[in-house]
Design an enzyme around this catalytic site. Sequence first.
Site, mmCIF file in Angstrom:
data_model
loop_
_atom_site.group_PDB
_atom_site.id
_atom_site.type_symbol
_atom_site.label_atom_id
_atom_site.label_comp_id
_atom_site.label_asym_id
_atom_site.label_seq_id
_atom_site.Cartn_x
_atom_site.Cartn_y
_atom_site.Cartn_z
ATOM 1 N N SER A 215 -46.610 59.277 -101.147
ATOM 2 C CA SER A 215 -47.030 60.055 -99.991
ATOM 3 C C SER A 215 -46.782 61.544 -100.229
ATOM 4 O O SER A 215 -47.325 62.123 -101.152
ATOM 5 C CB SER A 215 -46.311 59.533 -98.740
ATOM 6 N N ASP B 159 -55.808 53.059 -96.566
ATOM 7 C CA ASP B 159 -54.876 54.132 -96.219
ATOM 8 C C ASP B 159 -55.447 54.974 -95.068
ATOM 9 O O ASP B 159 -56.483 55.612 -95.213
ATOM 10 C CB ASP B 159 -54.619 55.014 -97.440
ATOM 11 N N HIS C 71 -51.273 52.734 -96.900
ATOM 12 C CA HIS C 71 -50.499 53.891 -97.339
ATOM 13 C C HIS C 71 -49.103 53.494 -97.806
ATOM 14 O O HIS C 71 -48.535 54.137 -98.689
ATOM 15 C CB HIS C 71 -50.396 54.897 -96.186
#
Length: 287
Positions: free
Chosen positions: A156, A202, A234
């Site tokens: 991330s 995601d 994600h």
Amino acid sequence: MKRHLAAAAALSSLAFLAAAPGAQAADNPYQRGPAPTVSSIEAARGSYAVSQTSVSSLSVTGFGGGTIYYPTSTSDGTFGAVVISPGFTAYESSIAWLGPRLASQGFVVFTIDTLTTLDQPDSRGRQLLAALDHLTQRSSVRGRVDATRLGVMGHSMGGGGTLEAAKSRPSLKAAIPLTGWNTDKTWPEISTPTLVVGADGDTVAPVATHSEPFYETLPASLDKAYLELNGATHFTPNSSNTTIAKYSISWLKRFIDNDTRYDQFLCPLPRPSLTIAEYRGTCPLGS
């Protein structure tokens, strides 16, 4: 006739020696571990037994401490190393599974905490580099690390930080952003071989606005690849995942260890499957 037979035998012997693992290892002093197979890179653990040591945040500067995983044996000499950052609001525990899994394949791996859980990608990039410097210069395992063969990974915002670190330090050998997030979408400055990993489901860092432009704006001349996970989110990199491990190991081996035995898993390009939505990349590698 006897001279011809003797010459043929000599050539045959030379060909055998050239193909022998020992000869390959002599050609590549960074090669570590046995010849890889699909089973070996998909396995939960590789051929090296792994030890670990904790690094207190109080004993370091520039990042938040973490855990170093390393091959227990010293018989193979030094190893390449990788530092891994968690994402926004996350802790080291969210990416800890990668530590022993990668280390067991022949790397020193440092999974870190960041200074705060809210740090942005540019800060996380600096922290990845600070952790690499600690690992190679001051850590208790620095003697096991080849400081010329280093890589970065992150999830991330840690993935966005991975791109920032690679941009700032061109000497890095490999970078792997995992479902990365960054407001900067273009990365023509990067010269480090980069594997961009996205996820088809995601919604936090959608591939259309993050991983895909990250990959597409990397230089065309760069060794690069784009792996889009199938049926993933994600947060898929936050738990043990064979596909992420398989291609991360192959990428790190190929570019940190310069081990061409792993080319077979990256070229020809992997086909879409139950776990791969899409794979793009440059082949052949290292050309």
